[in-house]
Design a protein around this motif. Structure first.
Motif, PDB file in Angstrom:
ATOM      1  N   ILE A  83       0.988  -1.488   0.115  1.00 13.08           N
ATOM      2  CA  ILE A  83      -0.026   0.097  -0.042  1.00 13.08           C
ATOM      3  C   ILE A  83       0.924   1.106  -0.072  1.00 13.08           C
ATOM      4  CG2 ILE A  83      -1.608   1.086   0.996  1.00 13.08           C
ATOM      5  CD1 ILE A  83      -2.605  -1.467   2.371  1.00 13.08           C
ATOM      6  N   GLU A  84       0.894   1.918  -1.197  1.00 12.11           N
ATOM      7  CA  GLU A  84       1.417   3.328  -1.101  1.00 12.11           C
ATOM      8  C   GLU A  84       0.658   4.411  -0.645  1.00 12.11           C
ATOM      9  OE1 GLU A  84       3.136   6.709  -2.289  1.00 12.11           O
ATOM     10  OE2 GLU A  84       1.343   5.931  -3.182  1.00 12.11           O
ATOM     11  N   ALA A  85       0.987   5.174   0.078  1.00 13.58           N
ATOM     12  CA  ALA A  85       0.206   6.331   0.575  1.00 13.58           C
ATOM     13  C   ALA A  85       1.014   7.710   0.505  1.00 13.58           C
ATOM     14  CB  ALA A  85      -0.255   5.910   2.089  1.00 13.58           C
ATOM     15  N   THR A  86       1.984   7.965  -0.129  1.00 16.20           N
ATOM     16  CA  THR A  86       2.841   9.142  -0.245  1.00 16.20           C
ATOM     17  C   THR A  86       2.263  10.222  -1.333  1.00 16.20           C
ATOM     18  OG1 THR A  86       4.648   8.300  -1.645  1.00 16.20           O
ATOM     19  CG2 THR A  86       4.849   8.095   0.963  1.00 16.20           C
ATOM     20  N   GLY A  87       1.823   9.447  -2.544  1.00 15.50           N
ATOM     21  CA  GLY A  87       1.509  10.251  -3.778  1.00 15.50           C
ATOM     22  C   GLY A  87       2.858  10.947  -4.381  1.00 15.50           C
ATOM     23  N   VAL A  88       3.907   9.977  -4.355  1.00 18.18           N
ATOM     24  CA  VAL A  88       5.248  10.533  -4.910  1.00 18.18           C
ATOM     25  C   VAL A  88       5.381   9.586  -6.246  1.00 18.18           C
ATOM     26  CG1 VAL A  88       7.786  10.945  -4.452  1.00 18.18           C
ATOM     27  CG2 VAL A  88       6.022  11.250  -2.717  1.00 18.18           C
ATOM     28  N   PRO A  89       5.746   9.877  -7.434  1.00 16.73           N
ATOM     29  CA  PRO A  89       5.858   8.850  -8.600  1.00 16.73           C
ATOM     30  C   PRO A  89       6.945   8.001  -8.156  1.00 16.73           C
ATOM     31  CG  PRO A  89       5.182  11.160  -9.245  1.00 16.73           C
ATOM     32  CD  PRO A  89       5.419  11.318  -7.798  1.00 16.73           C
ATOM     33  N   SER A  90       8.102   8.428  -7.724  1.00 12.53           N
ATOM     34  CA  SER A  90       9.177   7.557  -7.466  1.00 12.53           C
ATOM     35  C   SER A  90       8.852   6.341  -6.562  1.00 12.53           C
ATOM     36  CB  SER A  90      10.382   8.187  -7.175  1.00 12.53           C
ATOM     37  OG  SER A  90      10.399   8.891  -5.968  1.00 12.53           O
ATOM     38  N   VAL A  91       8.011   6.806  -5.539  1.00  9.78           N
ATOM     39  CA  VAL A  91       7.645   5.836  -4.551  1.00  9.78           C
ATOM     40  C   VAL A  91       6.734   4.866  -5.200  1.00  9.78           C
ATOM     41  CG1 VAL A  91       6.622   5.604  -1.981  1.00  9.78           C
ATOM     42  CG2 VAL A  91       7.929   7.424  -2.522  1.00  9.78           C
ATOM     43  N   TRP A  92       5.814   5.182  -5.895  1.00 11.17           N
ATOM     44  CA  TRP A  92       4.770   4.356  -6.519  1.00 11.17           C
ATOM     45  C   TRP A  92       5.706   3.295  -7.257  1.00 11.17           C
ATOM     46  CZ3 TRP A  92      -0.125   6.023  -9.524  1.00 11.17           C
ATOM     47  CH2 TRP A  92      -1.131   6.675  -8.710  1.00 11.17           C
ATOM     48  N   GLU A  93       6.698   3.865  -8.039  1.00 11.78           N
ATOM     49  CA  GLU A  93       7.654   2.578  -8.885  1.00 11.78           C
ATOM     50  C   GLU A  93       8.427   1.798  -7.725  1.00 11.78           C
ATOM     51  OE1 GLU A  93      10.140   5.283 -11.163  1.00 11.78           O
ATOM     52  OE2 GLU A  93       8.641   5.375 -12.655  1.00 11.78           O
ATOM     53  N   GLN A  94       8.798   2.541  -6.585  1.00 16.03           N
ATOM     54  CA  GLN A  94       9.466   1.470  -5.539  1.00 16.03           C
ATOM     55  C   GLN A  94       8.515   0.641  -4.998  1.00 16.03           C
ATOM     56  OE1 GLN A  94      10.897   3.558  -1.944  1.00 16.03           O
ATOM     57  NE2 GLN A  94      12.884   2.729  -2.756  1.00 16.03           N
ATOM     58  N   ALA A  95       7.215   0.786  -4.881  1.00 14.22           N
ATOM     59  CA  ALA A  95       6.026   0.158  -4.251  1.00 14.22           C
ATOM     60  C   ALA A  95       6.113  -1.133  -5.209  1.00 14.22           C
ATOM     61  CB  ALA A  95       4.885   0.981  -4.243  1.00 14.22           C
ATOM     62  N   ILE A  96       5.916  -0.859  -6.578  1.00 16.03           N
ATOM     63  CA  ILE A  96       5.802  -1.992  -7.740  1.00 16.03           C
ATOM     64  C   ILE A  96       6.947  -2.922  -7.348  1.00 16.03           C
ATOM     65  CG2 ILE A  96       5.494  -2.205 -10.073  1.00 16.03           C
ATOM     66  CD1 ILE A  96       3.990   0.433 -10.237  1.00 16.03           C
ATOM     67  N   ALA A  97       8.106  -2.385  -7.148  1.00 13.00           N
ATOM     68  CA  ALA A  97       9.331  -3.252  -7.240  1.00 13.00           C
ATOM     69  C   ALA A  97       9.308  -4.072  -5.936  1.00 13.00           C
ATOM     70  CB  ALA A  97      10.470  -2.450  -7.180  1.00 13.00           C
ATOM     71  N   CYS A  98       8.339  -3.905  -5.106  1.00 20.07           N
ATOM     72  CA  CYS A  98       8.626  -4.668  -3.635  1.00 20.07           C
ATOM     73  C   CYS A  98       7.461  -5.880  -3.629  1.00 20.07           C
ATOM     74  CB  CYS A  98       8.169  -3.682  -2.525  1.00 20.07           C
ATOM     75  SG  CYS A  98       9.276  -2.372  -2.212  1.00 20.07           S
ATOM     76  N   GLY A 146      -1.799   6.965  -2.375  1.00 15.96           N
ATOM     77  CA  GLY A 146      -1.456   8.681  -2.581  1.00 15.96           C
ATOM     78  C   GLY A 146      -1.643   8.874  -3.886  1.00 15.96           C
ATOM     79  N   GLY A 147      -2.390   9.820  -3.930  1.00 15.81           N
ATOM     80  CA  GLY A 147      -2.567  10.615  -5.219  1.00 15.81           C
ATOM     81  C   GLY A 147      -1.528  11.417  -5.588  1.00 15.81           C
ATOM     82  N   CYS A 148      -0.886  11.239  -6.792  1.00 19.22           N
ATOM     83  CA  CYS A 148       0.122  12.074  -7.238  1.00 19.22           C
ATOM     84  C   CYS A 148      -0.189  13.392  -7.939  1.00 19.22           C
ATOM     85  CB  CYS A 148       0.931  11.108  -8.314  1.00 19.22           C
ATOM     86  SG  CYS A 148       1.928   9.562  -7.492  1.00 19.22           S
ATOM     87  N   PRO A 149       0.727  14.054  -8.149  1.00 22.86           N
ATOM     88  CA  PRO A 149       0.326  15.611  -8.737  1.00 22.86           C
ATOM     89  C   PRO A 149      -0.129  15.372  -9.957  1.00 22.86           C
ATOM     90  CG  PRO A 149       2.430  15.753  -7.543  1.00 22.86           C
ATOM     91  CD  PRO A 149       2.065  14.303  -7.451  1.00 22.86           C
ATOM     92  N   ARG A 150      -1.162  16.001 -10.519  1.00 26.74           N
ATOM     93  CA  ARG A 150      -1.392  16.121 -11.883  1.00 26.74           C
ATOM     94  C   ARG A 150      -0.154  16.229 -12.854  1.00 26.74           C
ATOM     95  NH1 ARG A 150      -6.336  17.258 -13.470  1.00 26.74           N
ATOM     96  NH2 ARG A 150      -6.982  18.201 -11.439  1.00 26.74           N
ATOM     97  N   ASP A 151      -0.339  15.446 -13.855  1.00 25.72           N
ATOM     98  CA  ASP A 151       0.712  15.480 -15.028  1.00 25.72           C
ATOM     99  C   ASP A 151       1.987  14.780 -14.725  1.00 25.72           C
ATOM    100  OD1 ASP A 151      -1.390  16.853 -16.971  1.00 25.72           O
ATOM    101  OD2 ASP A 151      -0.540  18.634 -16.093  1.00 25.72           O
ATOM    102  N   THR A 152       1.910  13.920 -13.737  1.00 19.73           N
ATOM    103  CA  THR A 152       3.064  13.148 -13.445  1.00 19.73           C
ATOM    104  C   THR A 152       2.932  11.659 -14.042  1.00 19.73           C
ATOM    105  OG1 THR A 152       2.312  12.697 -11.280  1.00 19.73           O
ATOM    106  CG2 THR A 152       3.676  14.361 -11.196  1.00 19.73           C
ATOM    107  N   THR A 153       3.963  10.912 -14.348  1.00 25.01           N
ATOM    108  CA  THR A 153       3.887   9.650 -14.590  1.00 25.01           C
ATOM    109  C   THR A 153       4.983   8.815 -14.007  1.00 25.01           C
ATOM    110  OG1 THR A 153       5.757  10.060 -16.345  1.00 25.01           O
ATOM    111  CG2 THR A 153       3.367  10.502 -17.216  1.00 25.01           C
ATOM    112  N   ILE A 154       4.652   7.694 -14.358  1.00 30.63           N
ATOM    113  CA  ILE A 154       5.829   6.402 -13.712  1.00 30.63           C
ATOM    114  C   ILE A 154       5.998   5.669 -14.894  1.00 30.63           C
ATOM    115  CG2 ILE A 154       4.661   6.669 -11.287  1.00 30.63           C
ATOM    116  CD1 ILE A 154       3.436   3.840 -11.939  1.00 30.63           C
TER     117      ILE A 154
END
Length: 153
Positions: free
Chosen positions: A48-63, A74-82
Motif C-alpha cells: 500500500i503506497e500512501a505518499t503520492g510520490v511517483p518514484s515511491v509508486w515505482e518503488q512500491a511496484i518493485a516490492c 497516495g494521489g500524485c500531482p497532476r501530469d506526473t507519470t511512472i
C-alpha cells in the motif's frame, strides 16, 4: 506487516496499529531488496503506497511478489507519470490499483471503525492548537513534524 516511512514518530504510531516492524526509508539503501530479504526472496503479497510520490509508486511496484497487488492510495500531482516494467506487470501477473477513498461506503466503514474504539486512534492526534495557529499547522503538516492536529476555535 512491514511499514516504511521517514518519521520515527509516525513509524511508532504504525507499530501501535499493528505493523510488525517499521523502517526509516532514509536509512535503507534498497527498500525493494530489504522487502525481498524479509519475505524469503518473494516480495510482499500486498503493498500500500500512501505518499503520492511517483518514484515511491515505482518503488512500491518493485516490492511486490509475483501475483501480488499494489494499492496506489497516495494521489500524485497532476501530469506526473511512472515507468512500469511491462515484463514484470504481465508475466508476474501484478494487480495495480489506483484508489480514491471518499466513496460513501468507505466513509461509513471508517466511521464504524472509529466508533468501535478498539484501535488507538488517539495516537493519530499529535497536537491540539488554537485556530489562530492554522497556517503554522499547515507548514508543520507539510514538514511532517505532526501527524494530525485537532484545531480549537
Amino acid at each position: 506487516m512491514f511499514l516504511f516511512g521517514g518519521s520515527p514518530t509516525r513509524l511508532q504510531v504504525g507499530e501501535a496499529f499493528g505493523a510488525s516492524q517499521g523502517f526509516n526509508h532514509r536509512l535503507v539503501a534498497d527498500v525493494p531488496g530489504l522487502v525481498k530479504l524479509l519475505t524469503e526472496g518473494w516480495g510482499a503479497d500486498v503493498v500500500i503506497e500512501a505518499t503520492g510520490v511517483p518514484s515511491v509508486w515505482e518503488q512500491a511496484i518493485a516490492c511486490v511478489r509475483p501475483g501480488g497487488t499494489v494499492n496506489l492510495f497516495g494521489g500524485c500531482p497532476r501530469d506526473t507519470t511512472i515507468t512500469v516494467s511491462t515484463e514484470q506487470l504481465h508475466y508476474s501477473e501484478l494487480t495495480l490499483k489506483g484508489v480514491f477513498h471518499s466513496t460513501p461506503r468507505h466513509v461509513r466503514d471508517a466511521l464504524a471503525m472509529l466508533a468501535a474504539g478498539d484501535r488507538p486512534f488517539e495516537k493519530l492526534i499529535s497536537d491540539e492548537r488554537p485556530l489562530k495557529d492554522l497556517q503554522q499547522t499547515f507548514y508543520d503538516m507539510r514538514d511532517r513534524t505532526v501527524i494530525k492536529v485537532a484545531m480549537r476555535p
